[in-house]
Design a protein around this motif. Structure first.
Motif, PDB file in Angstrom:
ATOM      1  N   GLU A  68      -3.767  -9.253   4.028  1.00 38.37           N
ATOM      2  CA  GLU A  68      -2.450  -9.411   4.632  1.00 38.37           C
ATOM      3  C   GLU A  68      -2.243  -8.256   5.604  1.00 38.37           C
ATOM      4  OE1 GLU A  68      -0.030 -11.741   4.170  1.00 38.37           O
ATOM      5  OE2 GLU A  68      -1.109 -12.929   2.685  1.00 38.37           O
ATOM      6  N   SER A  69      -1.070  -8.221   6.232  1.00 38.81           N
ATOM      7  CA  SER A  69      -0.760  -7.175   7.195  1.00 38.81           C
ATOM      8  C   SER A  69       0.576  -6.525   6.838  1.00 38.81           C
ATOM      9  CB  SER A  69      -0.678  -7.760   8.601  1.00 38.81           C
ATOM     10  OG  SER A  69      -0.279  -6.766   9.516  1.00 38.81           O
ATOM     11  N   PHE A  70       0.682  -5.242   7.114  1.00 37.86           N
ATOM     12  CA  PHE A  70       1.955  -4.551   6.926  1.00 37.86           C
ATOM     13  C   PHE A  70       2.934  -4.878   8.037  1.00 37.86           C
ATOM     14  CE2 PHE A  70      -0.480  -1.775   4.063  1.00 37.86           C
ATOM     15  CZ  PHE A  70       0.374  -1.794   2.977  1.00 37.86           C
ATOM     16  N   GLY A  71       2.505  -5.564   9.077  1.00 40.49           N
ATOM     17  CA  GLY A  71       3.413  -5.979  10.138  1.00 40.49           C
ATOM     18  C   GLY A  71       2.767  -5.941  11.500  1.00 40.49           C
ATOM     19  N   ASN A  72       3.437  -6.558  12.456  1.00 40.96           N
ATOM     20  CA  ASN A  72       2.919  -6.631  13.819  1.00 40.96           C
ATOM     21  C   ASN A  72       2.982  -5.298  14.549  1.00 40.96           C
ATOM     22  OD1 ASN A  72       2.367  -9.351  13.509  1.00 40.96           O
ATOM     23  ND2 ASN A  72       4.367  -9.981  14.289  1.00 40.96           N
ATOM     24  N   VAL A  73       3.919  -4.455  14.174  1.00 41.90           N
ATOM     25  CA  VAL A  73       4.065  -3.170  14.860  1.00 41.90           C
ATOM     26  C   VAL A  73       2.921  -2.229  14.471  1.00 41.90           C
ATOM     27  CG1 VAL A  73       5.521  -1.132  15.140  1.00 41.90           C
ATOM     28  CG2 VAL A  73       6.553  -3.400  15.080  1.00 41.90           C
TER      29      VAL A  73
END
Length: 113
Positions: A68-73
């Motif tokens: 998963e990802s911690f976010g696009n930023v």
């Protein structure tokens, strides 16, 4: 921290010492680990909103290759590993992009034939 201050030879009340005592530990996320009957799984609340219904439960990366990802930023991906019968959750992130950097250089190298 006191040992670090001694190594750096900083008096405990100095401005430099105060800068080492950061009040913001960084992002804190809630995590839930559970056993689904087959595998231990974890849900990580990266939105910090407390609603885990939209998060996909994850198991050891070696089993499902899911990340998963911690976010696009931040563009920081993570995977999980679960140890000791669900007692220890390890959130694993890539510590650097050196491999991607080298792969890009190698892919862009076109020696004369």
């Amino acid at each position: 921290l006191v040992a670090l201050l001694e190594v750096l030879e900083l008096p405990s009340g100095s401005d430099a010492a105060e800068e080492l005592c950061v009040s913001d530990p960084g992002p804190l996320v809630d995590c839930v680990v559970f056993f689904d009957g087959t595998d231990y799984r974890a849900v990580v609340d990266v939105s910090e909103g407390g609603d885990l219904r939209s998060r996909r439960p994850m198991t050891d990366f070696a089993k499902e290759r899911h990340y998963e990802s911690f976010g696009n930023v931040s563009m920081l991906n993570y995977a999980v590993n679960i140890y000791d019968g669900g007692a220890v959750l390890s959130i694993v992130v890539d510590a650097g992009a050196h491999g991607s950097h080298v792969a890009g250089i190698a892919a862009g190298h076109h020696p004369a034939a």
